[in-house]
Design a protein around this motif. Sequence first.
Motif, PDB file in Angstrom:
ATOM      1  N   GLY A 158       0.829  -1.192  -0.055  1.00  0.00           N
ATOM      2  CA  GLY A 158      -0.108   0.075   0.041  1.00  0.00           C
ATOM      3  C   GLY A 158       0.923   1.124   0.055  1.00  0.00           C
ATOM      4  O   GLY A 158       1.946   1.276  -0.646  1.00  0.00           O
ATOM      5  N   ARG A 159       0.558   2.134   0.777  1.00  0.00           N
ATOM      6  CA  ARG A 159       1.303   3.335   0.861  1.00  0.00           C
ATOM      7  C   ARG A 159       2.685   3.388   1.364  1.00  0.00           C
ATOM      8  O   ARG A 159       3.520   4.289   1.131  1.00  0.00           O
ATOM      9  CB  ARG A 159       0.513   4.427   1.607  1.00  0.00           C
ATOM     10  N   HIS A 160       2.987   2.132   2.054  1.00  0.00           N
ATOM     11  CA  HIS A 160       4.367   2.061   2.533  1.00  0.00           C
ATOM     12  C   HIS A 160       5.372   1.329   1.732  1.00  0.00           C
ATOM     13  O   HIS A 160       6.308   0.771   1.997  1.00  0.00           O
ATOM     14  CB  HIS A 160       4.321   1.413   3.994  1.00  0.00           C
ATOM     15  N   THR A 161       4.759   0.929   0.320  1.00  0.00           N
ATOM     16  CA  THR A 161       5.561   0.180  -0.545  1.00  0.00           C
ATOM     17  C   THR A 161       6.880   0.945  -0.804  1.00  0.00           C
ATOM     18  O   THR A 161       6.816   2.226  -1.067  1.00  0.00           O
ATOM     19  CB  THR A 161       4.790  -0.049  -1.811  1.00  0.00           C
ATOM     20  N   ARG A 162       8.084   0.370  -0.949  1.00  0.00           N
ATOM     21  CA  ARG A 162       9.199   0.902  -1.098  1.00  0.00           C
ATOM     22  C   ARG A 162      10.238  -0.179  -1.792  1.00  0.00           C
ATOM     23  O   ARG A 162      10.076  -1.305  -1.566  1.00  0.00           O
ATOM     24  CB  ARG A 162       9.970   1.442   0.048  1.00  0.00           C
ATOM     25  N   LEU A 163      11.307   0.366  -2.352  1.00  0.00           N
ATOM     26  CA  LEU A 163      12.234  -0.604  -2.954  1.00  0.00           C
ATOM     27  C   LEU A 163      13.098  -1.361  -2.214  1.00  0.00           C
ATOM     28  O   LEU A 163      13.160  -0.830  -0.928  1.00  0.00           O
ATOM     29  CB  LEU A 163      13.216   0.287  -3.987  1.00  0.00           C
ATOM     30  N   GLY A 164      13.660  -2.287  -2.427  1.00  0.00           N
ATOM     31  CA  GLY A 164      14.606  -2.996  -1.669  1.00  0.00           C
ATOM     32  C   GLY A 164      13.827  -4.199  -0.834  1.00  0.00           C
ATOM     33  O   GLY A 164      14.701  -4.888  -0.161  1.00  0.00           O
ATOM     34  N   TRP A 165      12.896  -4.802  -1.321  1.00  0.00           N
ATOM     35  CA  TRP A 165      11.989  -5.721  -0.805  1.00  0.00           C
ATOM     36  C   TRP A 165      12.154  -6.984  -1.622  1.00  0.00           C
ATOM     37  O   TRP A 165      11.093  -7.738  -1.605  1.00  0.00           O
ATOM     38  CB  TRP A 165      10.823  -5.474  -0.266  1.00  0.00           C
ATOM     39  N   GLY A 166      12.872  -6.916  -2.979  1.00  0.00           N
ATOM     40  CA  GLY A 166      12.962  -8.111  -3.881  1.00  0.00           C
ATOM     41  C   GLY A 166      11.929  -7.887  -4.874  1.00  0.00           C
ATOM     42  O   GLY A 166      11.058  -6.948  -5.033  1.00  0.00           O
ATOM     43  N   PRO A 167      11.419  -9.134  -5.553  1.00  0.00           N
ATOM     44  CA  PRO A 167      10.717  -9.128  -6.692  1.00  0.00           C
ATOM     45  C   PRO A 167       9.276  -8.578  -6.305  1.00  0.00           C
ATOM     46  O   PRO A 167       9.014  -8.723  -5.133  1.00  0.00           O
ATOM     47  CB  PRO A 167      10.758 -10.509  -7.341  1.00  0.00           C
ATOM     48  N   VAL A 168       8.582  -8.230  -7.201  1.00  0.00           N
ATOM     49  CA  VAL A 168       7.279  -7.341  -6.973  1.00  0.00           C
ATOM     50  C   VAL A 168       6.107  -8.288  -7.854  1.00  0.00           C
ATOM     51  O   VAL A 168       6.364  -8.852  -8.852  1.00  0.00           O
ATOM     52  CB  VAL A 168       7.162  -6.152  -7.139  1.00  0.00           C
ATOM     53  N   VAL A 169       4.913  -8.455  -7.445  1.00  0.00           N
ATOM     54  CA  VAL A 169       3.745  -9.008  -8.099  1.00  0.00           C
ATOM     55  C   VAL A 169       2.622  -7.743  -8.260  1.00  0.00           C
ATOM     56  O   VAL A 169       2.576  -6.901  -7.325  1.00  0.00           O
ATOM     57  CB  VAL A 169       3.199 -10.314  -7.523  1.00  0.00           C
ATOM     58  N   ASP A 170       1.802  -8.132  -9.152  1.00  0.00           N
ATOM     59  CA  ASP A 170       0.534  -7.162  -9.321  1.00  0.00           C
ATOM     60  C   ASP A 170      -0.182  -7.132  -7.928  1.00  0.00           C
ATOM     61  O   ASP A 170      -0.416  -8.215  -7.171  1.00  0.00           O
ATOM     62  CB  ASP A 170      -0.442  -7.860 -10.230  1.00  0.00           C
ATOM     63  N   ASN A 171      -0.633  -5.974  -7.609  1.00  0.00           N
ATOM     64  CA  ASN A 171      -1.268  -5.941  -6.088  1.00  0.00           C
ATOM     65  C   ASN A 171      -2.546  -6.646  -6.148  1.00  0.00           C
ATOM     66  O   ASN A 171      -2.607  -7.433  -5.125  1.00  0.00           O
ATOM     67  CB  ASN A 171      -1.429  -4.178  -6.105  1.00  0.00           C
ATOM     68  N   ARG A 172      -3.186  -6.583  -6.906  1.00  0.00           N
ATOM     69  CA  ARG A 172      -4.654  -7.232  -6.908  1.00  0.00           C
ATOM     70  C   ARG A 172      -4.407  -8.905  -6.766  1.00  0.00           C
ATOM     71  O   ARG A 172      -4.926  -9.702  -5.960  1.00  0.00           O
ATOM     72  CB  ARG A 172      -5.525  -6.901  -8.143  1.00  0.00           C
ATOM     73  N   LEU A 173      -3.646  -9.504  -7.855  1.00  0.00           N
ATOM     74  CA  LEU A 173      -3.196 -10.831  -7.597  1.00  0.00           C
ATOM     75  C   LEU A 173      -2.553 -11.078  -6.343  1.00  0.00           C
ATOM     76  O   LEU A 173      -2.777 -12.299  -5.813  1.00  0.00           O
ATOM     77  CB  LEU A 173      -2.048 -11.121  -8.833  1.00  0.00           C
ATOM     78  N   GLY A 174      -1.802 -10.451  -5.765  1.00  0.00           N
ATOM     79  CA  GLY A 174      -1.305 -10.644  -4.431  1.00  0.00           C
ATOM     80  C   GLY A 174      -2.253 -10.875  -3.377  1.00  0.00           C
ATOM     81  O   GLY A 174      -2.172 -11.818  -2.566  1.00  0.00           O
ATOM     82  N   TRP A 175      -3.293  -9.965  -3.456  1.00  0.00           N
ATOM     83  CA  TRP A 175      -4.365  -9.987  -2.395  1.00  0.00           C
ATOM     84  C   TRP A 175      -5.137 -11.303  -2.630  1.00  0.00           C
ATOM     85  O   TRP A 175      -5.437 -11.928  -1.532  1.00  0.00           O
ATOM     86  CB  TRP A 175      -5.234  -8.703  -2.394  1.00  0.00           C
ATOM     87  N   ILE A 176      -5.430 -11.681  -3.940  1.00  0.00           N
ATOM     88  CA  ILE A 176      -6.185 -12.878  -4.069  1.00  0.00           C
ATOM     89  C   ILE A 176      -5.351 -14.160  -3.456  1.00  0.00           C
ATOM     90  O   ILE A 176      -5.716 -14.827  -2.840  1.00  0.00           O
ATOM     91  CB  ILE A 176      -6.515 -13.037  -5.609  1.00  0.00           C
ATOM     92  N   VAL A 177      -4.140 -14.283  -4.132  1.00  0.00           N
ATOM     93  CA  VAL A 177      -3.604 -15.332  -3.665  1.00  0.00           C
ATOM     94  C   VAL A 177      -3.081 -15.432  -2.146  1.00  0.00           C
ATOM     95  O   VAL A 177      -3.325 -16.624  -1.580  1.00  0.00           O
ATOM     96  CB  VAL A 177      -2.028 -15.445  -4.496  1.00  0.00           C
ATOM     97  N   MET A 178      -2.678 -14.401  -1.486  1.00  0.00           N
ATOM     98  CA  MET A 178      -2.339 -14.535  -0.111  1.00  0.00           C
ATOM     99  C   MET A 178      -3.630 -14.695   0.809  1.00  0.00           C
ATOM    100  O   MET A 178      -3.554 -15.634   1.734  1.00  0.00           O
ATOM    101  CB  MET A 178      -1.524 -13.428   0.290  1.00  0.00           C
ATOM    102  N   GLU A 179      -4.840 -14.185   0.353  1.00  0.00           N
ATOM    103  CA  GLU A 179      -5.901 -14.411   1.162  1.00  0.00           C
ATOM    104  C   GLU A 179      -6.618 -15.644   1.051  1.00  0.00           C
ATOM    105  O   GLU A 179      -7.265 -16.187   1.743  1.00  0.00           O
ATOM    106  CB  GLU A 179      -6.798 -13.223   1.233  1.00  0.00           C
ATOM    107  N   ALA A 180      -6.270 -16.007  -0.115  1.00  0.00           N
ATOM    108  CA  ALA A 180      -7.241 -17.455  -0.241  1.00  0.00           C
ATOM    109  C   ALA A 180      -6.640 -18.648   0.204  1.00  0.00           C
ATOM    110  O   ALA A 180      -7.181 -19.791   0.262  1.00  0.00           O
ATOM    111  CB  ALA A 180      -7.453 -17.822  -2.041  1.00  0.00           C
ATOM    112  N   THR A 181      -5.227 -18.586   0.547  1.00  0.00           N
ATOM    113  CA  THR A 181      -4.440 -19.447   0.993  1.00  0.00           C
ATOM    114  C   THR A 181      -5.041 -20.019   2.360  1.00  0.00           C
ATOM    115  O   THR A 181      -5.237 -21.443   2.606  1.00  0.00           O
ATOM    116  CB  THR A 181      -3.073 -19.019   1.596  1.00  0.00           C
ATOM    117  N   VAL A 182      -5.585 -19.004   3.256  1.00  0.00           N
ATOM    118  CA  VAL A 182      -6.235 -19.690   4.226  1.00  0.00           C
ATOM    119  C   VAL A 182      -7.395 -20.503   4.190  1.00  0.00           C
ATOM    120  O   VAL A 182      -7.633 -21.615   4.802  1.00  0.00           O
ATOM    121  CB  VAL A 182      -6.532 -18.526   5.564  1.00  0.00           C
TER     122      VAL A 182
END
Length: 251
Positions: free
Chosen positions: A32-56
């Motif tokens: 979100g607003r705290h996104t910054r460089l230096g945290w490695g590869p990135v993915v599409d924000n929407r896809l990230g939400w779907i994948v990480m939350e569907a896991t549970v």
Amino acid sequence: MDWYQYQWLVYGWMAVGLCTFFYLFRVKAPFGRHTRLGWGPVVDNRLGWIVMEATVLVVLLAVMATASGSLDMPVRIMLGFFVAHYLHRSMIYPWFLRTSGKKMPMAIVLSAMGFNVVNGFLLGYFFSHFADYPADWFKDARFWTGSVVFVAGAALNIHTDYALIRLRKPGETGYRIPVGGWFDRVSCPNHLGEILEWTGFAVLTWSLPGLAFAFWTFANLAPRAWAHHQWYKAQFPDYPARRKALIPALW
Ligand SMILES: NC(=O)c1ccc[n+]([C@@H]2O[C@H](COP(=O)([O-])OP(=O)(O)OC[C@H]3O[C@@H](n4cnc5c(N)ncnc54)[C@H](OP(=O)(O)O)[C@@H]3O)[C@@H](O)[C@H]2O)c1
């Protein structure tokens, strides 16, 4: 795994949550607003939400599938609350985000998936192996109080999440000061709603993994609300001075 071993697993998990709480005050989670460089590869924000939350949901249902026999009605209702929340979070919420072009670090997706694997396992294992509620659990004050808090928290969370999303016109990516209702009291009523929701779930299930989940939610979101609050004050010189971060009139 017997109950004794299971309990120690949950206590250990809560200890990790406590460390995470202090860590997140030092290092803002970079999405979100705290996104910054230096945290490695990135993915599409929407896809990230779907994948990480569907896991549970995948993990919870996989663990539940190992259960022998049918589930009691109180457990079915509790699972219904949980699944409804995560169906919305993983399948509906991401499609409303006005997040055009935004990215999320893979590290955030993986850490959220890790959290969801453990949380889904602990809850699923409890409901399928240890839960033993009386048939009239619905009449118990803990069930009713917890359910009211859960529903009120979910309503606050959803209402304010979508109010924040609507601050942008389609295609915009910037930020505005949210005003009105709960936003006049705190910077992050959506996070407050989520904390209330899982606190209600802990009460209505009166369970150790429910308590651990509520504790972890607070450990994740209290530092994030504090970071958002400081960010608003730094970005907007006219940010309302009386507004608190997360808890009305207090903090
Ligand atoms: N249970 C847990 O441990 C846990 C952990 C994390 C999140 N969550 C839940 O997930 C949901 C999202 O969390 P979050 O931390 O990403 O919430 P957030 O930072 O408040 O953002 C929510 C959405 O609104 C947008 N937004 C926020 N403030 C805005 C403003 N002032 N102007 C314009 N747009 C704004 C954000 O855009 P940007 O993304 O572009 O900033 C995002 O799309 C919340 O309901 C939260 O409770 C739960």
